[in-house]
Structures are given as structure tokens and as C-alpha cells.
Design a protein around this motif. Structure first.
Motif, PDB file in Angstrom:
ATOM      1  N   LYS A   1       0.839  -1.202   0.000  1.00  0.00           N
ATOM      2  CA  LYS A   1       0.000   0.000   0.000  1.00  0.00           C
ATOM      3  C   LYS A   1       0.876   1.255   0.000  1.00  0.00           C
ATOM      4  CE  LYS A   1      -2.692  -0.846   3.590  1.00  0.00           C
ATOM      5  NZ  LYS A   1      -3.809  -0.732   4.548  1.00  0.00           N
ATOM      6  N   PRO A   2       0.381   2.365  -0.583  1.00  0.00           N
ATOM      7  CA  PRO A   2      -0.944   2.558  -1.176  1.00  0.00           C
ATOM      8  C   PRO A   2      -1.028   2.064  -2.620  1.00  0.00           C
ATOM      9  CG  PRO A   2       0.267   4.618  -1.255  1.00  0.00           C
ATOM     10  CD  PRO A   2       1.144   3.641  -0.513  1.00  0.00           C
ATOM     11  N   TRP A   3      -2.136   1.414  -2.947  1.00  0.00           N
ATOM     12  CA  TRP A   3      -2.440   0.989  -4.309  1.00  0.00           C
ATOM     13  C   TRP A   3      -3.252   2.109  -4.968  1.00  0.00           C
ATOM     14  CZ3 TRP A   3      -1.127  -3.573  -6.881  1.00  0.00           C
ATOM     15  CH2 TRP A   3      -0.470  -4.544  -6.111  1.00  0.00           C
ATOM     16  N   ARG A   4      -2.654   2.780  -5.924  1.00  0.00           N
ATOM     17  CA  ARG A   4      -3.295   3.945  -6.548  1.00  0.00           C
ATOM     18  C   ARG A   4      -4.171   3.577  -7.742  1.00  0.00           C
ATOM     19  NH1 ARG A   4      -3.069   7.725  -2.681  1.00  0.00           N
ATOM     20  NH2 ARG A   4      -0.946   8.212  -2.040  1.00  0.00           N
ATOM     21  N   LYS A   5      -3.616   2.800  -8.693  1.00  0.00           N
ATOM     22  CA  LYS A   5      -4.308   2.553  -9.966  1.00  0.00           C
ATOM     23  C   LYS A   5      -4.700   1.079 -10.068  1.00  0.00           C
ATOM     24  CE  LYS A   5      -3.507   6.839 -11.062  1.00  0.00           C
ATOM     25  NZ  LYS A   5      -2.631   7.285 -12.154  1.00  0.00           N
ATOM     26  N   GLY A   6      -5.902   0.832 -10.555  1.00  0.00           N
ATOM     27  CA  GLY A   6      -6.416  -0.521 -10.680  1.00  0.00           C
ATOM     28  C   GLY A   6      -7.855  -0.475 -11.192  1.00  0.00           C
ATOM     29  N   PRO A   7      -8.696  -1.393 -10.789  1.00  0.00           N
ATOM     30  CA  PRO A   7      -8.542  -2.415  -9.736  1.00  0.00           C
ATOM     31  C   PRO A   7      -7.954  -3.723 -10.271  1.00  0.00           C
ATOM     32  CG  PRO A   7     -10.788  -2.405 -10.534  1.00  0.00           C
ATOM     33  CD  PRO A   7     -10.088  -1.313 -11.293  1.00  0.00           C
ATOM     34  N   TYR A   8      -7.563  -4.574  -9.328  1.00  0.00           N
ATOM     35  CA  TYR A   8      -7.065  -5.907  -9.657  1.00  0.00           C
ATOM     36  C   TYR A   8      -7.914  -6.958  -8.937  1.00  0.00           C
ATOM     37  CZ  TYR A   8      -2.876  -3.338 -11.116  1.00  0.00           C
ATOM     38  OH  TYR A   8      -2.012  -2.465 -11.724  1.00  0.00           O
ATOM     39  N   HIS A   9      -8.080  -8.082  -9.605  1.00  0.00           N
ATOM     40  CA  HIS A   9      -8.798  -9.221  -9.018  1.00  0.00           C
ATOM     41  C   HIS A   9      -7.876 -10.433  -9.125  1.00  0.00           C
ATOM     42  CE1 HIS A   9     -12.627  -6.928  -9.050  1.00  0.00           C
ATOM     43  NE2 HIS A   9     -12.093  -6.373 -10.116  1.00  0.00           N
ATOM     44  N   ILE A  10      -7.249 -10.777  -8.011  1.00  0.00           N
ATOM     45  CA  ILE A  10      -6.221 -11.826  -8.003  1.00  0.00           C
ATOM     46  C   ILE A  10      -6.708 -12.986  -7.142  1.00  0.00           C
ATOM     47  CG2 ILE A  10      -3.807 -12.353  -7.557  1.00  0.00           C
ATOM     48  CD1 ILE A  10      -4.121 -10.144  -9.600  1.00  0.00           C
TER      49      ILE A  10
ATOM     50  N   SER B   1       1.442   1.454 -11.371  1.00  0.00           N
ATOM     51  CA  SER B   1       1.637   0.027 -11.088  1.00  0.00           C
ATOM     52  C   SER B   1       1.412  -0.849 -12.312  1.00  0.00           C
ATOM     53  CB  SER B   1       0.686  -0.421  -9.975  1.00  0.00           C
ATOM     54  OG  SER B   1      -0.667  -0.266 -10.387  1.00  0.00           O
ATOM     55  N   GLY B   2       1.006  -0.237 -13.424  1.00  0.00           N
ATOM     56  CA  GLY B   2       0.906  -0.987 -14.666  1.00  0.00           C
ATOM     57  C   GLY B   2      -0.467  -1.491 -15.035  1.00  0.00           C
ATOM     58  N   TYR B   3      -1.512  -0.979 -14.390  1.00  0.00           N
ATOM     59  CA  TYR B   3      -2.855  -1.468 -14.701  1.00  0.00           C
ATOM     60  C   TYR B   3      -3.145  -1.394 -16.196  1.00  0.00           C
ATOM     61  CZ  TYR B   3      -7.903  -1.750 -15.158  1.00  0.00           C
ATOM     62  OH  TYR B   3      -9.168  -2.117 -15.568  1.00  0.00           O
ATOM     63  N   HIS B   4      -2.860  -0.253 -16.802  1.00  0.00           N
ATOM     64  CA  HIS B   4      -3.194  -0.106 -18.217  1.00  0.00           C
ATOM     65  C   HIS B   4      -2.290  -0.950 -19.118  1.00  0.00           C
ATOM     66  CE1 HIS B   4      -5.273   3.763 -16.926  1.00  0.00           C
ATOM     67  NE2 HIS B   4      -6.212   3.035 -17.464  1.00  0.00           N
ATOM     68  N   LEU B   5      -1.112  -1.326 -18.628  1.00  0.00           N
ATOM     69  CA  LEU B   5      -0.266  -2.240 -19.415  1.00  0.00           C
ATOM     70  C   LEU B   5      -1.007  -3.542 -19.678  1.00  0.00           C
ATOM     71  CD1 LEU B   5       3.187  -1.874 -17.591  1.00  0.00           C
ATOM     72  CD2 LEU B   5       2.312  -0.531 -19.509  1.00  0.00           C
ATOM     73  N   TRP B   6      -1.674  -4.034 -18.650  1.00  0.00           N
ATOM     74  CA  TRP B   6      -2.409  -5.290 -18.798  1.00  0.00           C
ATOM     75  C   TRP B   6      -3.602  -5.114 -19.728  1.00  0.00           C
ATOM     76  CZ3 TRP B   6       0.724  -8.789 -17.376  1.00  0.00           C
ATOM     77  CH2 TRP B   6       1.563  -8.609 -16.271  1.00  0.00           C
ATOM     78  N   ARG B   7      -4.267  -3.977 -19.651  1.00  0.00           N
ATOM     79  CA  ARG B   7      -5.404  -3.741 -20.541  1.00  0.00           C
ATOM     80  C   ARG B   7      -4.936  -3.606 -21.996  1.00  0.00           C
ATOM     81  NH1 ARG B   7     -10.132  -2.504 -18.093  1.00  0.00           N
ATOM     82  NH2 ARG B   7     -10.919  -3.451 -20.014  1.00  0.00           N
ATOM     83  N   MET B   8      -3.773  -3.008 -22.197  1.00  0.00           N
ATOM     84  CA  MET B   8      -3.208  -2.906 -23.543  1.00  0.00           C
ATOM     85  C   MET B   8      -2.893  -4.285 -24.099  1.00  0.00           C
ATOM     86  SD  MET B   8      -0.687   0.280 -22.683  1.00  0.00           S
ATOM     87  CE  MET B   8      -1.374   1.780 -21.942  1.00  0.00           C
ATOM     88  N   ARG B   9      -2.333  -5.126 -23.272  1.00  0.00           N
ATOM     89  CA  ARG B   9      -2.048  -6.502 -23.686  1.00  0.00           C
ATOM     90  C   ARG B   9      -3.348  -7.239 -23.982  1.00  0.00           C
ATOM     91  NH1 ARG B   9       1.111 -10.101 -26.301  1.00  0.00           N
ATOM     92  NH2 ARG B   9       1.650 -11.934 -25.046  1.00  0.00           N
TER      93      ARG B   9
END
Length: 326
Positions: free
Chosen positions: A91-100, A137-145
Motif C-alpha cells: 500500500k498505497p495501491w493507486r491505480k487498478g482495480p485488480y482481481h487476483i 503500477s501498470g494497470y493499463h499495461l495489462w489492458r493494452m495486452r
């Protein structure tokens, strides 16, 4: 710690980013030896302790609708509790969300809202090389992929974000998605990416024109820039230069009008410049959660007038710009 970088070097040695090997290894070696955050070893210890699912079949991953990895049943009760406790170490987690694996990391920002606003306006990412500058933290990297990008690189110098990305990568294990702890000023003129994203960064740069030129030098001929930034209302000559703070942020330098931003892009040689979205940041998109332990948008606005920041400036309004290079 060297492993993710070594793998990245091996990948770019045989793709269009190979020129980067002239500077990158020395930069990252210096970073590892001299620039590590005081909490880095603690973060690394938490990262190393993350559980791995015990599945007879491959973990289900969905990067099209969000960042969804596996199911809670993939972990036993003790492993799930360990996962939750360890992820909270970052923490702090700024950008997301993530479901792990059933754990919902309810980040401060609903970054999926921003993705939904822009995705229908950008060029198809299928088989493209994509760079995301200031990627958090790379949230949009995953969406781009998830949108089909062939090779995705994010850069962000904040080391906690780097560790958060690696915590997510621990479960996804996609070598075509990478985050490097660098700032844009450390990038050589690669001219190799089909799409460059720069979202929520320009207003943090002391020289926005230099920043736009830095973005331009990363794009391959015909490439596309996707830029999102804070704006203010006004004509092509309107630019807000706030005082010491804007919405309690110290490092905010220039907030142009949408027309001024378009003029800046054109002055830097971009073509086909257009505004595809404007949006006032809402409490549903940026808010306090159990994953941040800090202030958020509600604390940054005038409690008696949410159209103004606590300092009296116009409340955050954002626009998405798309432009191309020749």
C-alpha cells in the motif's frame, strides 16, 4: 532481482527495441546499486513470499474486461489470507482495480473508467509495440495486452509501483508485458513504438513542450500518441500555472485549456490532433479505500464548493488527446 531485466534484455535483443541495449543495462545496473528505496528489501521479501496457485489446469486470466486472474478456489484458505496480507504490504495501491484469485484490490483510482473512455477512440492495438510513460503500477499495461498489443513496456520511476507490478506479474507471468523503473528523460530516441500513452503525466513536468518532444521521439513513423492530462476551460491562450499546490499536489506546473494543448501538440510537429474526451473527475473514480490509507479526491476539494480545489482553483477536469507523427 536481475531476472526480469535479463529476460527483457533477451527479448529486445531480437526485436525492434534492440538499440535500447546500448544504454539500458548500465542505467538499470546503476539503479540497482545506488538508487534503491529504503523499504525495497522489505517489499522484495513480501514479493518472494507470495503464494502460487495449486491448479491442475492453467490459471484463467482475463485482461479484456479488466485484470482478472484465477479464482479463490485456486488457493487454500491460508494461502488466500497470506495473499491478502502480503498485497497490503504494498500500500498505497493507486491505480487498478485488480482481481487476483478472488482478492479484490480496490485501488484509489478506478483506472478502468479511463480505459473505457479512450479505448474506442484509439487505433487497434493488435500486434503493436506499445509504450506507457508514467504507468504507475501498470494497470493499463495489462489492458493494452488484453487489447492485443504484441509487446508492452511501461516506465515509471516510483519503486513501489515497480514492486506492485511485479506482484501482479507473479500471478500472470506474461513476458510480453514489462515495467522498468525509469523516467522519460532516461529514454533514448527509440522511434520504435506504434502507440505511446502518456496519461496523468504532463502536468507534473516542468517543461511540457520538452516532454511532448520526448514522447514524439519514441514513436515509429505513422505512430499514435494517446495523451491524457488535466485541463482548464479557456481559449488557445489559456494556461493555468498554479501556486505551490494544486489539489494538495506540489508537483503540478501547467494546466492548459484543450485548445492550448492542441496548439502545443501541433507546434511540436504532431498531426491529426484531436480531443476525444473531456471528463470531470468524480468521487466514484477517485476515492479512499482500505488499500490506500491516505487522502483522496474528497480531501482535495473545497468542502463547500466541489467545483474548486482546496486552494480555490478549478476542480480536476481531464481530457484525452490523440495525435500522430508523420
Amino acid at each position: 532481482m536481475n531476472k526480469p531485466f535479463t529476460q527483457f534484455y533477451q527479448q529486445i535483443a531480437s526485436n525492434r527495441l534492440s538499440e535500447w541495449l546500448n544504454t539500458l543495462p548500465a542505467q538499470l545496473s546503476h539503479w540497482q546499486q545506488h538508487e534503491l528505496h529504503g523499504d525495497y528489501k522489505l517489499w522484495q521479501k513480501s514479493l518472494d513470499a507470495l503464494p502460487k496457485p495449486h491448479c491442475d489446469t492453467p490459471v484463467e486470466i482475463d485482461l479484456k474486461k479488466g485484470v482478472f486472474v484465477g479464482k479463490q478456489e485456486d488457493l487454500n484458505q491460508g494461502e488466500f489470507k497470506r495473499l491478502e496480507n502480503l498485497m497490503k504490504k504494498f500500500k498505497p495501491w493507486r491505480k487498478g482495480p485488480y482481481h487476483i484469485h478472488g482478492l479484490h484490490i480496490d485501488t484509489e483510482w478506478r483506472s478502468d473508467f479511463k480505459w473505457d473512455r479512450l479505448v474506442d477512440h484509439i487505433s487497434d492495438l493488435s500486434n503493436r509495440y506499445v509504450l506507457d510513460i508514467g504507468c504507475g503500477s501498470g494497470y493499463h499495461l495489462w489492458r493494452m495486452r488484453g487489447a492485443g498489443a504484441k509487446f508492452v513496456v511501461g516506465i515509471d520511476p516510483t519503486q513501489l509501483f515497480f514492486m506492485q507490478f511485479n506482484a501482479v506479474q507473479h500471478f500472470i507471468q506474461d513476458e510480453k508485458v514489462n515495467l522498468l523503473p525509469l523516467g522519460v528523460e532516461q529514454l533514448p530516441e527509440l522511434k520504435a513504438f506504434d502507440t505511446v500513452f502518456a496519461m496523468g503525466v504532463l502536468y507534473h513536468r516542468r517543461s511540457p513542450i520538452d516532454f511532448l518532444y520526448q514522447l514524439k521521439t519514441q514513436l515509429a513513423p505513422g505512430g499514435e500518441l494517446v495523451l491524457e492530462t488535466l485541463i482548464v476551460d479557456g481559449d488557445e491562450n489559456t494556461v493555468l500555472v498554479p501556486g505551490e499546490r494544486y489539489a494538495k499536489m506540489r508537483n503540478v506546473w501547467f494546466l492548459p485549456s484543450a485548445q492550448a494543448m492542441c496548439a502545443w501538440l501541433e507546434r511540436c510537429g504532431f498531426i491529426n490532433v484531436r480531443v476525444v474526451n473531456t471528463d470531470i473527475t468524480a468521487f466514484e473514480e477517485q476515492r479512499k479505500t482500505q488499500w490506500i490509507d491516505t487522502e483522496s479526491l474528497q480531501d482535495f476539494l473545497d468542502p463547500n464548493d466541489n467545483s474548486k480545489t482546496i486552494e480555490g482553483y478549478p476542480a480536476p477536469k481531464r481530457a484525452i488527446f490523440i495525435a500522430n507523427v508523420k
